[in-house]
Design a protein around this motif. Sequence first.
Motif, PDB file in Angstrom:
ATOM      1  N   THR A 104       0.817  -1.206   0.000  1.00 41.83           N
ATOM      2  CA  THR A 104       0.000   0.000   0.000  1.00 41.83           C
ATOM      3  C   THR A 104       0.852   1.257   0.000  1.00 41.83           C
ATOM      4  OG1 THR A 104      -0.128   0.071   2.414  1.00 41.83           O
ATOM      5  CG2 THR A 104      -1.839  -1.167   1.254  1.00 41.83           C
ATOM      6  N   ASN A 146      -2.541   4.386   1.940  1.00 37.61           N
ATOM      7  CA  ASN A 146      -3.707   3.539   2.202  1.00 37.61           C
ATOM      8  C   ASN A 146      -4.397   3.063   0.934  1.00 37.61           C
ATOM      9  OD1 ASN A 146      -5.196   2.145   4.161  1.00 37.61           O
ATOM     10  ND2 ASN A 146      -6.844   3.663   4.121  1.00 37.61           N
ATOM     11  N   LEU A 147      -3.675   3.095  -0.192  1.00 39.06           N
ATOM     12  CA  LEU A 147      -4.190   2.568  -1.452  1.00 39.06           C
ATOM     13  C   LEU A 147      -3.270   1.466  -1.949  1.00 39.06           C
ATOM     14  CD1 LEU A 147      -5.112   5.913  -3.272  1.00 39.06           C
ATOM     15  CD2 LEU A 147      -6.735   4.222  -2.392  1.00 39.06           C
ATOM     16  N   LYS A 149      -9.936   2.088  -0.802  1.00 35.44           N
ATOM     17  CA  LYS A 149      -8.842   2.012   0.159  1.00 35.44           C
ATOM     18  C   LYS A 149      -8.395   0.566   0.347  1.00 35.44           C
ATOM     19  CE  LYS A 149     -11.495   1.362   4.413  1.00 35.44           C
ATOM     20  NZ  LYS A 149     -11.658   1.806   5.811  1.00 35.44           N
ATOM     21  N   ASP A 161      -7.939  -2.422   2.959  1.00 32.95           N
ATOM     22  CA  ASP A 161      -8.631  -2.822   4.180  1.00 32.95           C
ATOM     23  C   ASP A 161      -7.921  -4.043   4.771  1.00 32.95           C
ATOM     24  OD1 ASP A 161     -10.331  -3.594   6.189  1.00 32.95           O
ATOM     25  OD2 ASP A 161     -12.164  -3.324   5.013  1.00 32.95           O
TER      26      ASP A 161
END
Length: 478
Positions: free
Chosen positions: A29, A32-33, A48, A50
């Motif tokens: 990531t 947060n992607l 996003k 998770d």
Amino acid sequence: MRKMIISAALLVAGITIQAQLQNPDFEETENNLPTGWKSKPSELYLVKSDDAVKYSGKSALQISSISNAPKAMQSFSQIIPIPGSGIRKVRLSGYIRSENTEGKIALWTQVWNAEKTMIDFGNSDTQNNIVVSNTDWKEYTLEFLVDDMARNFVFGGLLQGNGKVWFDQFSVTEVPFSDKASSKKALAYIDEFKNIVKKNSIFKDKINWTLMEQNLHKMSKDMETVEDTDPTILYIMKTLRNVGDNHSFIDSKENVEKKNVSNPTAIEPESKLMDQHIGYVMVPGFSSLSKEVGSSFAEKIQGMIRKLDTENQIKGWIVDLRRNMGGNMYPMITGLGPLTGEGTLGYFTDGKRKNPWSYRKGSSGVITVSKPYFLKNPDLKIAVLIGPYTGSSGEATTLSFIGKKNVKTFGQPSAGYTSGNQSFRLSDGRNLLLASSYEMDRTGKEYREKIQPDILVAPSESKENDSDMAEAVQWILK
């Protein structure tokens, strides 16, 4: 740091096949992607990484709606080099989980060539592997037949509507063809279809038939029924598209049966007298193959022209073909016969010979009206309206007017299906509508692309402001 992960390695007959797919498990990531995957930011959705809900590993990709968006859509994707060489079958897959969703979830894939032109497309709906909403993790797949023209996939997923959906463990894998012999029935059907195209297509000389034969032989292994041959038939059709044929298509047995007895498009022609004493006739597409239904359609159009011409002092005519997306041209040109006039209206040509289509004494040779009408004044101006939805037989109907001294075309360029489709009934009841000729107007000018209007008009900004019509009226009354 981005690292290249080999997501699929398949050992078949001693050959290792692999695809370079970045971050297939969405583990890496950045902000947060998931790295390696692209998505267009939206105020309606949150995309996003998770780490609380995942199929495997540390995390998954999550799409969630953050405001009511029943018709909006959020997608993500990655460009992937296509593995292997020659004709091959490639499977793209991913695990999906969703909750509280109201809308559509899908995997989707585009196939690009070296020029970054899309040459194929598929998603969960078109490949009949529909994603079931509000269920736990399940693997979904897409499959594509590709050859050396195909260079890259654009592979991803989407949420259309509201809710939450998670994607995980994506993969791209080449699937080996079977080595089991096919049935004689399946091979006979493939040969039937291939030979029709090889003999009649206007694009036949652009196809490498030696390579085609080799690929069909490889693909057809283990096919038993006619239904099993669908991948080979689709491959032939895709090859036609890739060499320039944007018009040929296959009609289902059910559609053929409907067209033999009715007009499935079910759009009626329209007419009116405009306040400047201009006769207006709108002719829509017409798909029926029934002579009885076709004659009724033609009679209706001629009746409209007769009524306008006999009850009014007509100053000119407008023929509106902007909603004519094609079908069976003969009821159209027979109905418009009083306006096209008698004689040869156009030609079909394969580049060597030309065959005319015509209208004489109420007949186009295929469709006939019982009491043909002749205009009181055949020399009045005729404005023909065309646009991007004027296609196929709608374009042939347009060409039936071009070349008359009292005719001008108005609007935007047509759809560009200016080839003649010949119908071939297949042994399973389907119809192959194959582009077997180009089209010419009555002067002998050949058309292989869109018809450009004599008067190019900017598209109207609203239905109330019909700029095509306004230009046509101005020309008629000039």
